[in-house]
Write a protein that holds these residues in place. Structure first.
Motif, short mmCIF file in Angstrom:
data_model
loop_
_atom_site.label_atom_id
_atom_site.label_comp_id
_atom_site.label_asym_id
_atom_site.label_seq_id
_atom_site.Cartn_x
_atom_site.Cartn_y
_atom_site.Cartn_z
N GLY A 65 2.25 6.24 -9.89
CA GLY A 65 0.89 5.86 -9.53
C GLY A 65 0.30 6.61 -8.36
O GLY A 65 -0.89 6.47 -8.08
N GLY A 66 1.12 7.41 -7.66
CA GLY A 66 0.60 8.11 -6.48
C GLY A 66 0.16 7.12 -5.41
O GLY A 66 0.88 6.16 -5.10
N LEU A 67 -1.04 7.32 -4.86
CA LEU A 67 -1.57 6.40 -3.85
C LEU A 67 -2.05 5.13 -4.56
O LEU A 67 -2.83 5.21 -5.51
CB LEU A 67 -2.71 7.04 -3.08
N SER A 68 -1.62 4.00 -4.06
CA SER A 68 -1.92 2.76 -4.77
C SER A 68 -2.12 1.58 -3.81
O SER A 68 -1.71 1.62 -2.66
CB SER A 68 -0.79 2.43 -5.74
N VAL A 69 -2.75 0.53 -4.35
CA VAL A 69 -2.95 -0.73 -3.64
C VAL A 69 -2.56 -1.87 -4.59
O VAL A 69 -3.01 -1.90 -5.73
CB VAL A 69 -4.41 -0.92 -3.17
N VAL A 107 0.85 -1.19 0.00
CA VAL A 107 0.00 0.00 0.00
C VAL A 107 0.89 1.24 0.00
O VAL A 107 1.84 1.34 0.78
CB VAL A 107 -0.92 0.03 1.24
N THR A 108 0.60 2.18 -0.89
CA THR A 108 1.32 3.46 -0.90
C THR A 108 0.33 4.55 -0.52
O THR A 108 -0.63 4.82 -1.25
CB THR A 108 1.91 3.76 -2.30
N ARG A 109 0.53 5.16 0.64
CA ARG A 109 -0.40 6.17 1.16
C ARG A 109 0.09 7.61 0.97
O ARG A 109 -0.64 8.56 1.28
CB ARG A 109 -0.65 5.93 2.66
#
Length: 242
Positions: A131-135, A114-116
């Motif tokens: 991708g910025g915020l990603s899952v 997860v990227t918050r």
């Protein structure tokens, strides 16, 4: 007469001697020899699981779920959304949807990453942060599903979190390299799971699967991904524009 008897006695003695000599060697068997155990390539005779014992799939394999349950899929957005059958540079889909709509897990699986925080900088244009915020999710089918550009990610969605198809995970946004609200959606083999962003962003065209899931029809990308991986393996760098 005496000479005849002598010759007959000699013949009898020779026959007896020959019979004794043959009796010292074992008689040849008429039974066919027992065939040696055969060996299939890559497997030692007598090792490995039997036909009734399937090996449990490891993370990243394209085997089915370990429990033997069918893996379900879901369209990644709740609400109105659209997507094209093409994408720039490499296979993926941009799912256009209004900012704030709920994004859901496209598969039964486990969150890999997860990227918050949005660390993308246009002047750097690093593919790893685009991708910025990603899952990033590893499906129970062994396939990796990647979604990005979210505005927020739901609490409780962390690496190692089990998720179900259709479970809310984030909100649609435009973080990273995005000028309009949408979800970047990629399907790929698990490979390095988290660090190979060039494969994670998308390896096969997703639109036919999105069509099916949007219509409520189950469709698995396993065969498509396996074919891609047979051709490309797990690349150590981008195959196209980074």
């Amino acid at each position: 007469m005496f000479a005849l008897r002598t010759r007959l006695a000699g013949v009898v003695a020779l026959v007896a001697l020959g019979a004794a000599g043959c009796g010292g060697d074992p008689a040849p068997s008429t039974a066919p020899p027992t065939p040696a155990a055969s060996e299939s390539p890559g497997r030692q005779v007598g090792s490995g699981p039997s036909s009734s014992q399937a090996a449990a799939p490891s993370a990243g394999s394209t085997a089915g779920a370990a429990a033997g349950q069918p893996v379900k899929h879901a369209f990644p957005v709740q609400g109105k959304a659209s997507y094209a059958r093409t994408h720039h540079d490499y296979p993926a889909s941009d799912i256009m949807a209004a900012c704030g709509l709920t994004a859901v897990s496209p598969v039964d699986g486990t969150v890999l990453e997860v990227t918050r925080t949005d660390t993308y900088q246009a002047k750097v244009n690093d593919g790893a942060t685009r991708g910025g915020l990603s899952v990033n999710i590893l499906g129970g089918d062994g396939i990796r599903y990647y979604m990005s550009h979210f505005s927020t990610i739901d609490q409780g969605i962390e690496a190692g979190t089990p998720v179900k198809a259709g479970q809310p995970v984030a909100k649609v946004g435009r973080t990273g390299d995005a000028s309009a609200c949408h979800i970047h959606f990629g399907i790929s083999p698990a490979c390095q799971k988290t660090t190979d962003w060039w494969t994670r962003r998308g390896a096969i065209w997703p639109w036919s699967y999105l069509d099916a899931w949007k219509a409520g029809t189950e469709k698995s990308p396993v065969a498509d991904v396996e074919q891609w991986q047979q051709q490309h393996g797990c690349p150590t760098k981008p195959l196209v524009n980074p």
